[in-house]
Design an enzyme around this catalytic site. Sequence first.
Site, PDB file in Angstrom:
ATOM      1  N   GLU A   1      62.974  57.674  13.018  1.00  0.00           N
ATOM      2  CA  GLU A   1      62.305  57.838  12.046  1.00  0.00           C
ATOM      3  C   GLU A   1      61.448  56.913  11.297  1.00  0.00           C
ATOM      4  O   GLU A   1      61.390  56.342  10.358  1.00  0.00           O
ATOM      5  CB  GLU A   1      63.303  58.040  10.838  1.00  0.00           C
ATOM      6  CG  GLU A   1      64.310  59.080  11.087  1.00  0.00           C
ATOM      7  CD  GLU A   1      65.562  59.364   9.944  1.00  0.00           C
ATOM      8  OE1 GLU A   1      65.569  58.749   8.906  1.00  0.00           O
ATOM      9  OE2 GLU A   1      66.437  60.084  10.080  1.00  0.00           O
TER      10      GLU A   1
ATOM     11  N   GLU B   1      70.305  63.794  14.632  1.00  0.00           N
ATOM     12  CA  GLU B   1      71.036  63.222  13.389  1.00  0.00           C
ATOM     13  C   GLU B   1      71.097  64.545  12.473  1.00  0.00           C
ATOM     14  O   GLU B   1      70.171  65.235  12.196  1.00  0.00           O
ATOM     15  CB  GLU B   1      70.379  62.198  12.601  1.00  0.00           C
ATOM     16  CG  GLU B   1      70.412  60.752  13.339  1.00  0.00           C
ATOM     17  CD  GLU B   1      70.002  59.592  12.450  1.00  0.00           C
ATOM     18  OE1 GLU B   1      69.704  59.886  10.955  1.00  0.00           O
ATOM     19  OE2 GLU B   1      69.492  58.679  12.898  1.00  0.00           O
TER      20      GLU B   1
HETATM   21  C1  FCB Z   1      69.009  58.741   8.191  1.00  0.00           C
HETATM   22  C2  FCB Z   1      68.894  57.425   8.937  1.00  0.00           C
HETATM   23  C3  FCB Z   1      70.336  57.126   9.284  1.00  0.00           C
HETATM   24  C4  FCB Z   1      71.322  57.424   8.128  1.00  0.00           C
HETATM   25  C5  FCB Z   1      71.203  58.993   7.646  1.00  0.00           C
HETATM   26  C6  FCB Z   1      72.020  59.134   6.540  1.00  0.00           C
HETATM   27  O1  FCB Z   1      67.666  58.950   8.033  1.00  0.00           O
HETATM   28  O2  FCB Z   1      68.182  57.490  10.054  1.00  0.00           O
HETATM   29  O3  FCB Z   1      70.393  55.737   9.445  1.00  0.00           O
HETATM   30  O4  FCB Z   1      70.875  56.547   6.972  1.00  0.00           O
HETATM   31  O5  FCB Z   1      69.857  59.093   7.283  1.00  0.00           O
END
Ligand code: FCB
Length: 460
Positions: A166, A359
């Site tokens: 990210e 994620e």
């Molecule tokens: C993302 C991050 C991770 C965590 C989630 C909830 O943006 O990559 O580390 O904080 O959000």
Amino acid sequence: MTGDRTFPPGFLWGAATAAYQIEGAVDVDGRGPSVWDVFAAVPGAVVGGASGATACDHYHRYREDVALVRDLGLAAYRFSTAWPRVMPDGRTANPAGLAFYDRLVDTLLEHGIAPVLTLYHWDLPQSLEERGGWLDRDIASWFTDYALTVHNRLGDRVRSWTTLNEPFCSAFLGYGTGEHAPGRRCHRDALRAAHHHLLAHGHAAMALRSSGVTDLAIALNFSPALADAPDHHDAVRRFDAVHNRFFLDPVLGLGYPPDLLDDIAHLDGLTPAVQDGDLAVIAEPVDWIGVNYYAPTRVASLPDPTEPSNCPLPGLRGMSVLPPRGPLTVTGWEQHPDSLTDLLVHLAERTGKPLVVAENGSAFPDVVDADGRVRDHQRVRYLAEHLRAVHAAIQAGADVRGYLAWSLLDNFEWASGYGPRFGVVHVDFDSQRRVVKDSGRFLAQVASRNAVPGLGDRFD
Ligand code: FCB
């Protein structure tokens, strides 16, 4: 079960974490300070004055945590290596730090779990920050040296390499809004830092390729923009450009989107940072795209096109971010699984590459019941709905290869501290006791059956 949606054979089920959020042990075995250690010490920077100093103490409890991944029947574990543990000053290798990841990887492999390694999840060594951090172009070579150091040590056992997690957050929240380390608030810096993230990705990707890596990715966070009416189409376009296409398009070899360059021309931050040849470096092909998805963003056009936006790039004009719509999670994020389907279908078409949901998850106010169980039915529902959304995207033709739940453990949620719990495993931060939540049991069931139950089916 009746309405089961079965995933393709070999679909990869796993869970994800990040070094600073779980490891703790910030001054053990020679680890140097990171920007997050320094930022967390600034009064007011993190809710409750919390930091990752202890977090889940995973540095000492990694065997127990790997055993949890195995008990959940997950085939993959996504984690990040901490640059300040591997190179305390950012430049010099620390054998004791590398030895930790050696032990972690060996333990994963002993249990038959595939390591999915991310090289950078926001914990820049503080000494590099003091040399300019992501604002200094040299960071591309610093990062490449670090990537090769980790690869030299683990490349014989780790197949899957992700360069950055990210870069949007690291650049825009770190340098634009100041919500993340190092806490700067300058749109020019944010744009420059963003370009240097991509440049570092490209250089490291080329070097890893030359070292024989055949499974290479970058993990980007996408937030599809939603608007109520077609006359807000321009707001959708602007938000999508700055949040999503800014990072994706250069990685795909398309350069920075021309409409984005127009939208941000008055900020005078990106173009001065880009030198001849940079875009070719950033275009080094990746094998898959890590898709981090949590929620869409509601947007609207502003009547006055010169009015500055409240989006994470201060200075962008012509659009505003609207409040999310319920149902929300405790972080105030909208639950909108259809956006995940649309996103995956769109990305599959646009990139022509395999995708992995690297994620996805949700935070809810969990409690450990008197019988020791965590009945996190809201998270079970979020998971089920989002897994059905992934399944729908696959049905529509998207090549989605895996799903890595965020997160294995409750952990240090950056500026929000320990409030929001994202884990499928509950962590008591006083005793460090771990309890698999109902959502963990649900994920285990989905992984073992390679199928998500249908709408009417009960999980118990
Ligand atoms: C993302 C991050 C991770 C965590 C989630 C909830 O943006 O990559 O580390 O904080 O959000």
